[in-house]
Design an enzyme around this catalytic site. Structure first.
Site: not given
Length: 526
Positions: A126, A206, A230
């Site tokens: 990420k 997210s 998330s």
């Protein structure tokens, strides 16, 4: 029952995965119609393995036997990214050194000097995880100028384990902590990530790019981060596995923060065994958990928190799930963890104060805005930051929030910690449970910048606020849209939760490959 280390758990899960097999596909990719070409099936690689379903132990067995190399595996994933990612926009960038990393792993394999089960395995990160030499932006143009000088602690662990850093995934900008009405999966750097199952639907949370990339088989595993939902919501909504570890088991050093009291990075994969093996590396094998005989369900007591607010279709998935768990020998009882309304009242104000403290500390380590006040001014000055949604209300509220030294803040966070832990501990003790289960997510809503998300999903909050582990595994579908089963347990019971999740995964057998449909009827939306 005596405890064993996570390394023992990983070994047990490896044996189980090789004996029982990983979840197998129930649907092949087909022509999706509507002018959107169906990407190739995961088996169309020339590797002799199906990337959709192959596990890390199976890949390592082939590499040890000489029928597969990390270079070939990494090349296959890079080709899939080039072919498929233009449809879903999950990968921001690939690492130009990926093939060199893979070649080094091949040398280690040839000389019998491998570093463990992740050696040679491609991993996506990420884009809020500092990665030396690669931009780390949190999705914001404010951090797009210069890459970090050093790796986050978790990236160092992955490199030491021999993993191939394949690239960075898109995310909801600033981990969805900028605007009051954000759109998950959108960032100024990467645009909008699409759900691979139905392209006009949202990928949630997210860690949207990590979830969507795994659903599309663009890497073997990925790293997400969670403050509240998330990791697990993108896992559920993209039909993959996501593990939010107990707080503190995975270092947050070098990860763009929201709150040190709740933030954690964690592994995401298409199956539980790969998730567990990755977690073992991320945590340094520090977690312990009780193990059942071969991770079975017989004799386990699971509390089902139905959450009817997520809709009758999701509730029907939970009813079918409970039936399958009971058939496997588990006892399933219905529960409602207490204190949820009070948790919802207290969490957001605490996060505002913590974000101001923690983001200021992080920005001081990077080139660009030096603190939250400068970040707010940056967004006002850059129109590209407002192309999906204009607001930065959370930034502005955090700037005005009480300091974390304020007595009112301290009392609120103390109450949050107490009530969130009691919500799980008391429920498990009262009903003599091994875990609490709930739906991870509703069917994916239509992505709409003007409206923002429709994501009031309370199931992730107790474990997120308490710092306890949670794990989402695929449970079923509403029409074409995946729904996950969220499992929660007590503090540092990550090992037992992963073992239980592997057993549930085998029993539910709910995974199927995405079909990249352009749209579906409105009945499944929320």
């Amino acid at each position: 029952m005596r405890k064993r280390s996570l390394a023992t758990l990983s070994a047990a899960l490896v044996v189980g995965s090789l004996c029982a097999g990983a979840p197998q596909p129930r649907a092949e990719a087909v022509d999706s119609g509507g002018g959107v070409p169906a990407p190739p099936a995961g088996s169309a690689t020339g590797l002799g393995v199906d990337l959709d379903t192959v596990t890390i132990p199976e890949l390592q067995a082939r590499m040890a036997g000489g029928s597969l190399t990390s270079s070939a595996l990494t090349s296959a994933y890079l080709r899939r990214i080039k072919t498929i990612d233009p449809t879903i926009h999950a990968v921001l960038r690939t690492d130009p050194t990926a093939l060199r990393q893979a070649a080094a792993s091949d040398v280690r394999h040839r000389h019998g000097a491998t570093r463990g089960p992740l050696d040679g395995i491609p991993v996506l990160l990420k884009d809020n995880v500092n990665t030396r030499g690669l931009p780390t932006t949190a999705g914001s143009l404010a951090l797009a100028g210069s890459p970090p000088d050093t790796d986050a602690a978790l990236v160092r662990r992955l490199r030491e384990a021999g993993a191939v850093i394949l690239g960075k995934t898109n995310l909801s900008e600033w981990a969805n902590f900028r605007a009051a009405k954000p759109t998950s999966g959108w960032s100024a750097v990467g645009g909008q990530t699409n759900n691979p199952y139905v392209l006009d639907r949202n990928p949630c949370g997210s860690s949207a790019g990590s979830g969507a990339a795994l659903a599309a088989s663009l890497a073997q595993v990925a790293i997400g981060t969670e403050t509240d939902g998330s990791i697990v919501c993108p896992a559920g909504m993209n039909g993959v596995v996501g593990h939010k570890p107990s707080l503190g088991l995975v270092s947050q050093d070098g990860v763009v923060p929201i709150s040190a009291e709740q933030d954690t990075a964690g592994p995401m994969a298409r199956n539980v065994i790969d998730t567990a093996l990755t977690f073992s590396v991320l945590s340094g094998g520090r977690s312990e958990g009780k193990l059942t005989s071969r991770g079975g369900l017989r004799g386990k007591r699971i509390g089902l928190w139905r959450l009817p607010s997520l809709g009758p279709e999701v509730d029907a998935v939970m009813t079918r799930t409970a039936k399958r768990l009971r058939t496997a020998g588990a006892e399933v009882v219905e529960v409602t963890p207490p204190y949820q309304q009070r948790l919802a009242e207290l969490e957001f104000p605490a996060l505002l104060s913590e974000f101001h403290r923690d983001i200021d500390a992080y920005l001081a380590t990077r080139e660009g805005p030096r603190d939250l006040a400068e970040l707010i001014e940056f967004d006002r000055a850059h129109p590209r930051e407002r192309t999906c949604f204009a607001g930065q209300e959370l930034f502005e509220q955090a700037l005005a929030a009480p300091a974390t030294t304020d007595p009112e803040y301290r009392a609120g966070r103390a109450e949050l910690k107490d009530l969130s832990r009691r919500s799980i501990d008391e429920t498990m003790a009262t009903h003599h449970l091994d875990a609490i289960a709930s739906p991870t997510n509703p069917p994916a809503w239509t992505t709409d910048c003007a409206r923002g998300d429709n994501d009031v999903i309370p199931s992730s909050t107790p474990a997120a606020v308490a710092g306890y582990p949670s794990l989402s595994v695929p449970a079923g579908f509403v029409d074409e849209l995946p729904v996950g089963l969220l499992l929660m347990a007590g503090d540092h019971e990550d090992g037992e939760l992963l073992s239980l999740g592997a057993a549930a995964e085998r029993r539910l057998h709910a995974w199927r490959a995405p079909r990249y449909l352009p749209s579906v009827g409105t009945g499944a939306s929320r």
